[in-house]
Scaffold this active site. Structure first.
Site, PDB file in Angstrom:
ATOM      1  N   CYS A 108       7.489  14.920 -50.094  1.00  0.00           N
ATOM      2  CA  CYS A 108       6.584  15.974 -50.549  1.00  0.00           C
ATOM      3  C   CYS A 108       7.327  16.947 -51.456  1.00  0.00           C
ATOM      4  CB  CYS A 108       6.008  16.710 -49.351  1.00  0.00           C
ATOM      5  SG  CYS A 108       7.283  17.267 -48.228  1.00  0.00           S
TER       6      CYS A 108
ATOM      7  N   GLU B 269       0.404  13.481 -56.876  1.00  0.00           N
ATOM      8  CA  GLU B 269       1.679  13.213 -56.229  1.00  0.00           C
ATOM      9  C   GLU B 269       2.031  11.769 -56.518  1.00  0.00           C
ATOM     10  OE1 GLU B 269       1.023  14.331 -52.012  1.00  0.00           O
ATOM     11  OE2 GLU B 269       3.126  14.896 -52.105  1.00  0.00           O
TER      12      GLU B 269
ATOM     13  N   GLU C  74       1.762  21.324 -43.171  1.00  0.00           N
ATOM     14  CA  GLU C  74       2.715  21.003 -44.250  1.00  0.00           C
ATOM     15  C   GLU C  74       2.083  19.885 -45.050  1.00  0.00           C
ATOM     16  OE1 GLU C  74       5.427  22.526 -44.993  1.00  0.00           O
ATOM     17  OE2 GLU C  74       5.904  23.682 -43.195  1.00  0.00           O
TER      18      GLU C  74
ATOM     19  N   LYS D 127       1.585  12.266 -32.507  1.00  0.00           N
ATOM     20  CA  LYS D 127       1.024  11.037 -33.065  1.00  0.00           C
ATOM     21  C   LYS D 127       1.774  10.704 -34.353  1.00  0.00           C
ATOM     22  CE  LYS D 127      -1.782   9.954 -36.110  1.00  0.00           C
ATOM     23  NZ  LYS D 127      -1.033   8.762 -36.566  1.00  0.00           N
TER      24      LYS D 127
HETATM   25  P1  NAP Z   1      -1.567  11.088 -44.422  1.00  0.00           P
HETATM   26  O1  NAP Z   1      -2.320   9.898 -44.786  1.00  0.00           O
HETATM   27  O2  NAP Z   1      -2.206  12.418 -44.543  1.00  0.00           O
HETATM   28  O3  NAP Z   1      -1.059  10.852 -42.942  1.00  0.00           O
HETATM   29  C1  NAP Z   1      -0.305  11.798 -42.225  1.00  0.00           C
HETATM   30  C2  NAP Z   1      -0.596  11.620 -40.754  1.00  0.00           C
HETATM   31  O4  NAP Z   1      -1.955  11.916 -40.496  1.00  0.00           O
HETATM   32  C3  NAP Z   1      -0.361  10.205 -40.248  1.00  0.00           C
HETATM   33  O5  NAP Z   1       0.130  10.275 -38.941  1.00  0.00           O
HETATM   34  C4  NAP Z   1      -1.757   9.633 -40.287  1.00  0.00           C
HETATM   35  O6  NAP Z   1      -1.968   8.548 -39.425  1.00  0.00           O
HETATM   36  C5  NAP Z   1      -2.555  10.824 -39.830  1.00  0.00           C
HETATM   37  N1  NAP Z   1      -3.964  10.735 -40.157  1.00  0.00           N
HETATM   38  C6  NAP Z   1      -4.559  10.020 -41.141  1.00  0.00           C
HETATM   39  N2  NAP Z   1      -5.887  10.202 -41.093  1.00  0.00           N
HETATM   40  C7  NAP Z   1      -6.142  11.022 -40.058  1.00  0.00           C
HETATM   41  C8  NAP Z   1      -7.325  11.577 -39.480  1.00  0.00           C
HETATM   42  N3  NAP Z   1      -8.526  11.308 -39.976  1.00  0.00           N
HETATM   43  N4  NAP Z   1      -7.217  12.382 -38.414  1.00  0.00           N
HETATM   44  C9  NAP Z   1      -6.009  12.653 -37.906  1.00  0.00           C
HETATM   45  N5  NAP Z   1      -4.858  12.175 -38.392  1.00  0.00           N
HETATM   46  C10 NAP Z   1      -4.924  11.366 -39.457  1.00  0.00           C
HETATM   47  O7  NAP Z   1      -0.224  11.218 -45.256  1.00  0.00           O
HETATM   48  P2  NAP Z   1       0.815  10.063 -45.488  1.00  0.00           P
HETATM   49  O8  NAP Z   1       0.242   9.187 -46.525  1.00  0.00           O
HETATM   50  O9  NAP Z   1       1.242   9.460 -44.232  1.00  0.00           O
HETATM   51  O10 NAP Z   1       2.077  10.905 -45.990  1.00  0.00           O
HETATM   52  C11 NAP Z   1       2.234  11.311 -47.307  1.00  0.00           C
HETATM   53  C12 NAP Z   1       1.750  12.750 -47.486  1.00  0.00           C
HETATM   54  O11 NAP Z   1       2.424  13.646 -46.620  1.00  0.00           O
HETATM   55  C13 NAP Z   1       2.023  13.256 -48.856  1.00  0.00           C
HETATM   56  O12 NAP Z   1       0.916  13.941 -49.365  1.00  0.00           O
HETATM   57  C14 NAP Z   1       3.188  14.200 -48.669  1.00  0.00           C
HETATM   58  O13 NAP Z   1       3.317  15.178 -49.647  1.00  0.00           O
HETATM   59  C15 NAP Z   1       2.902  14.769 -47.338  1.00  0.00           C
HETATM   60  N6  NAP Z   1       4.118  15.309 -46.744  1.00  0.00           N
HETATM   61  C16 NAP Z   1       4.246  16.661 -46.677  1.00  0.00           C
HETATM   62  C17 NAP Z   1       5.380  17.219 -46.134  1.00  0.00           C
HETATM   63  C18 NAP Z   1       5.521  18.708 -46.070  1.00  0.00           C
HETATM   64  O14 NAP Z   1       6.340  19.162 -45.331  1.00  0.00           O
HETATM   65  N7  NAP Z   1       4.763  19.486 -46.802  1.00  0.00           N
HETATM   66  C19 NAP Z   1       6.389  16.406 -45.653  1.00  0.00           C
HETATM   67  C20 NAP Z   1       6.243  15.022 -45.747  1.00  0.00           C
HETATM   68  C21 NAP Z   1       5.085  14.496 -46.290  1.00  0.00           C
HETATM   69  P3  NAP Z   1      -1.941   7.054 -40.029  1.00  0.00           P
HETATM   70  O15 NAP Z   1      -0.536   6.799 -40.380  1.00  0.00           O
HETATM   71  O16 NAP Z   1      -2.399   6.204 -38.923  1.00  0.00           O
HETATM   72  O17 NAP Z   1      -2.830   7.013 -41.221  1.00  0.00           O
END
Ligand code: NAP
Ligand code: MG
Length: 486
Positions: free
Chosen positions: A293, A390, A259, A183
């Site tokens: 991240c 962040e 992650e 997804k």
């Molecule tokens: P996010 O809001 O947590 O979303 C990540 C994924 O989860 C998206 O596909 C999102 O779908 C989905 N999601 C959201 N709500 C959900 C739910 N209730 N149930 C299941 N899935 C759900 O994060 P983001 O804003 O896209 O990305 C930024 C974050 O990712 C930052 O905190 C960053 O640090 C972290 N990140 C971490 C790494 C690592 O390797 N540690 C790498 C890259 C990014 P939708 O798009 O439809 O909301």
């Protein structure tokens, strides 16, 4: 609309759901994909429902025995072909990514190479799934240990690295013999769907890779986690959503790799080569416009070099060209959406109220698109709120320090622990400090640590498990122990 995208990218990007080898429109509606540089829609992508998700789990489940039994060499060769196809298509894939994510074309090209490298690395790891045989201490039997594919895996990826976060999960899953349902983030489904098309072209059988863009992530992922055929969740995203998914996964005791977010400190010691530290900061802070991240989020700089570091970093940031990612000469594209841009603006406003000094930037430019001007904040008080969040944007807050132990304590004063960076000439001291930093990864005199051959991941609330390296493959296996007397 679609014609424009095809002209701009030179490819016909898929926009459906991929279930059991068929591209479909699914049961419900579509979701728009927006160009963050213009705020205009560029495509409509099919949006999966929970029933579509269960169809995808069925397809993955049916494909599992055949794929798990496929010789590792054959699985590896599929991944190797996918690597070659991605590299051959770099330009189109990079342009597609710019259109949906906004990043500068050079960052997008670099990401496609990085993303493809996960397929190459795991094509090589597919044939190195080792086991072990020992004699039991009692002498009564042999202990045989095998690594078997964990099974149907649900992969959830973010928008900031739309191709690499997909390949970093699909590569090891397929190498290990698992089948997957991915997804992608709603902002950036096109890059993930394009990766799926490449895997199909590379010969990956129907049902092994399924893709479900959706505008309702909670119900779709929830339905899959409740299904006992799903054995693994690999998630990359925010700590907040990660915590929620861990709770959901508890109901079925599903194996999780997480992650999550980061809050990387970047330490510059008094003996550091300041120009090298500025070069490193440009990468650690500005790769992907700060939307990483791994982005350096807090700079702790020794008082003796702080003025030089801050001035040189500000000069470099002020010289960057801001514009749409596809324009020639653009160094920095827009942020991904208005929420992200507004959060960055709010954090900077609060930091100045907390007493930080704006050296350069500090505002959003007057133009369409989700842009923010690269910003350096100096004399940031160690208690400023911006150091706990962040930033996910092109903002570098600098805190000055005099004492090494105090710098380490400040660096560790966070719930996160993904990566830390440090610049120092004395490598002995640098290694001593690296051992004390609470982080899964440390870059010494380097502004980038990501490497498909290295174990990537965090400690504390930055995550569970590792991606890349050999560890990344083991995350998609279960250990089986067989006691045998022969
Ligand atoms: P996010 O809001 O947590 O979303 C990540 C994924 O989860 C998206 O596909 C999102 O779908 C989905 N999601 C959201 N709500 C959900 C739910 N209730 N149930 C299941 N899935 C759900 O994060 P983001 O804003 O896209 O990305 C930024 C974050 O990712 C930052 O905190 C960053 O640090 C972290 N990140 C971490 C790494 C690592 O390797 N540690 C790498 C890259 C990014 P939708 O798009 O439809 O909301
Ligand atoms: Mg989100």
């Amino acid at each position: 609309m679609a014609a424009d995208l095809a002209t701009i990218t030179g490819m016909n990007a898929p926009t459906g759901l991929l279930i059991g080898g068929q591209w479909t429109q699914g049961r419900a509606g579509s979701l728009p994909v927006i160009d963050p540089a213009t705020e205009d829609p560029i495509a409509e992508v099919a949006s999966a429902t929970p029933d579509d998700a269960l169809d995808a789990v069925s397809a993955a489940s049916q494909a599992l025995p055949g794929w798990a039994a496929t010789p590792p060499r054959v699985r590896g060769e599929c991944l190797r072909r996918a690597y070659e196809l991605m590299i051959a298509d770099t330009e189109s894939l990079a342009r597609l990514m710019v259109m949906e994510n906004g990043k500068a074309l050079k960052d997008a090209r670099a990401e496609i190479t990085y993303a493809a490298e996960f397929f190459r690395w795991f094509s090589e790891e597919a044939v190195r799934i080792d086991g072990m045989v020992t004699r039991a201490p009692s002498g009564a039997n042999r202990i045989l240990v095998q690594h078997q594919p964990v099974g149907v895996s649900v992969l959830v990826t973010p928008w900031n690295f739309p191709a690499a976060m997909a390949t970093r999960k699909i590569g090891p899953a397929l190498a290990a013999g698992c089948t997957v349902v991915l997804k992608p983030a709603k902002e950036t489904p096109l890059s993930a769907l394009a990766v799926a098309a490449i895997l199909t072209e590379a010969g990956v059988p129907d049902g092994v890779v399924n893709m479900l863009p959706t505008s309702s992530p909670g119900p779709v992922v929830g339905a899959m986690l409740a299904d006992p055929r799903v054995r693994k969740l690999s998630f990359t995203g925010s700590t907040e959503v990660g915590r929620m998914l861990l709770r959901t996964a508890a109901d079925t005791v599903t194996n999780c790799s997480m992650e999550l977010g980061g809050n990387a400190p970047f330490l510059v010691f008094g003996d550091a080569d300041v120009d090298a530290a500025v070069d490193g900061a440009m990468i650690a802070k500005m790769r992907n416009g700060g939307e990483a991240c791994t982005a350096a989020n807090r700079f702790y700089v020794h008082e003796s070099v702080a003025t030089e570091f801050s001035g040189k970093l500000a000069d470099r940031l002020a010289a960057l060209n801001i514009g749409p990612g596809l324009d020639a000469g653009t160094d920095l594209g827009p942020l991904v959406n208005s929420d992200t841009r507004n959060k960055v603006a709010t954090l900077v406003d609060e930091a100045t109220r907390d007493g930080s000094r704006v050296v350069t930037g500090g505002k959003a430019p007057e133009r369409r698109g989700y842009f923010y001007v690269p910003t350096v904040l100096d004399d940031v008080p160690p208690t400023a709120g911006i150091l706990n969040e962040e930033i996910f944007g092109p903002v570098a807050p600098i805190v000055r320090f005099t004492d090494t132990d105090q710098a380490i304590a400040m660096a560790n004063n966070t719930e996160y622990g993904l990566v830390s960076y440090l610049y120092a000439a004395d490598l002995r001291r640098a290694l001593q400090v690296a051992e004390q930093l609470e982080a899964g990864m440390v870059g010494i005199n380097r502004g980038v640590v990501s490497d498909p051959a290295a174990p990537f991941g965090g400690v504390k609330q930055s995550g569970l498990g590792r991606e890349g390296g050999h560890e990344g493959l083991l995350e998609f296996t279960e250990t089986k122990y067989i006691a045998v007397d022969w």
